[in-house]
Design a protein around this motif. Structure first.
Motif: not given
Length: 293
Positions: A231-238
């Motif tokens: 959940m560090n940069t979830p907008g990119i992949i997750k």
């Protein structure tokens, strides 16, 4: 004991289901985060850290490579002594475990694309097609102007190897400090940390190829396979994988991530999430695929 056996059977069924989805899929979009490289042996703490940065740990008191990268060193000579070791260890040294090569064997005959936040270049080193990769957050192997005064990046391997060879007492020779060829200000890593990150021509070309790939396969049966994303940069992949799985009726979401494998309720019925070591799962699947061939 009965409850444990039931849990094991449930996890085995998940592994079987996701394996079948992967084998059946003609199109796979791989989303890769730090957990994939951790499974491949790129550990930033513990023995691997101490073997390579014990002198910095003793002097400054940090206990992992990531923290050392943000330490406010007093001189550029010391800053680049640290970073040259960091880069060399995680970008130019051999990948400790065959996790990436196992993954390639599983998808090499499919129409695949890789979206990754990792900066260690492991996909390309394992043999993945460069034109099917989009490194969104930069590359340990690239430098940029720290200002930045222009939108270009520079390969650093030759200079990094010289820094490794010539550093002494936690410092590199002053003449090896990299300076911008345009404005002569210090260079820095091409890693997305703030608004100074340079998205160069290659970055934009890769972004365009990824967007075109999604547009070409829009609405078709696609396996969105997320590996090691937290959940560090979830907008990119997750979050984007969740959204596309929800929007595309034939899409399936798969996730392997030790301790962080889950899907929102809206797509639970078309998701398979496995909380396991990625490398172990991929190794088993590769051997099974070879036996079936």
């Amino acid at each position: 004991m009965e409850a444990l056996n039931a849990l094991n059977r449930k996890e085995e069924k998940k592994e079987e289901n996701l394996y079948r989805e992967l084998r059946a899929a003609e199109t796979v979009v791989i989303g890769a985060g730090a957990g994939l490289s951790t499974s491949a042996g790129f550990v930033y703490t513990g023995e691997r850290f101490r073997e390579n940065f014990r002198d910095f740990e003793v002097k400054y008191g940090f206990h992992d490579m990531y923290s050392g990268g943000f330490y406010p060193y007093e001189t550029l000579e010391e800053y680049w002594a640290y970073w040259s070791r960091y880069i060399y260890l995680n970008r130019y040294r051999e990948v400790p475990k065959p996790v990436y090569t196992d993954l390639l064997q599983l998808v090499k005959d499919k129409d695949y694309f890789v979206l990754t936040t990792n900066v260690d270049h492991c996909f390309q080193r394992a043999g993945f097609d460069k034109k099917r990769l989009f490194y969104t957050q930069g590359d340990f192997g690239l430098w940029q102007c720290s200002v930045p005064c222009h939108k270009k990046t520079y390969d650093n391997e030759e200079t990094v190897r010289r820094m490794i060879a010539k550093q002494k007492d936690m410092r590199i020779p002053g003449e090896l400090i990299p300076l911008c060829p345009v404005c002569k200000k210090p260079m820095t890593m091409n890693l997305r940390a703030d608004s100074t990150f340079v998205e160069d021509e290659g970055w934009h070309e890769a972004c365009g190829r990824y967007e075109n790939f999604l547009e070409t396969h829009k609405g078709s049966r696609v396996l969105f396979l997320e590996l090691g994303c937290g959940m560090n940069t979830p907008g990119i992949i997750k979050f984007s994988f969740w959204r596309l799985t929800s929007q595309w009726p034939e899409a399936v979401y798969g996730c392997i991530n030790l301790g962080e494998a889950y899907a929102p309720q809206e797509i639970e019925g078309k998701s398979v999430c496995i909380s396991e070591d990625i490398g172990r799962i991929l190794s088993v699947w590769k051997r099974r695929m070879e036996d079936e061939s």
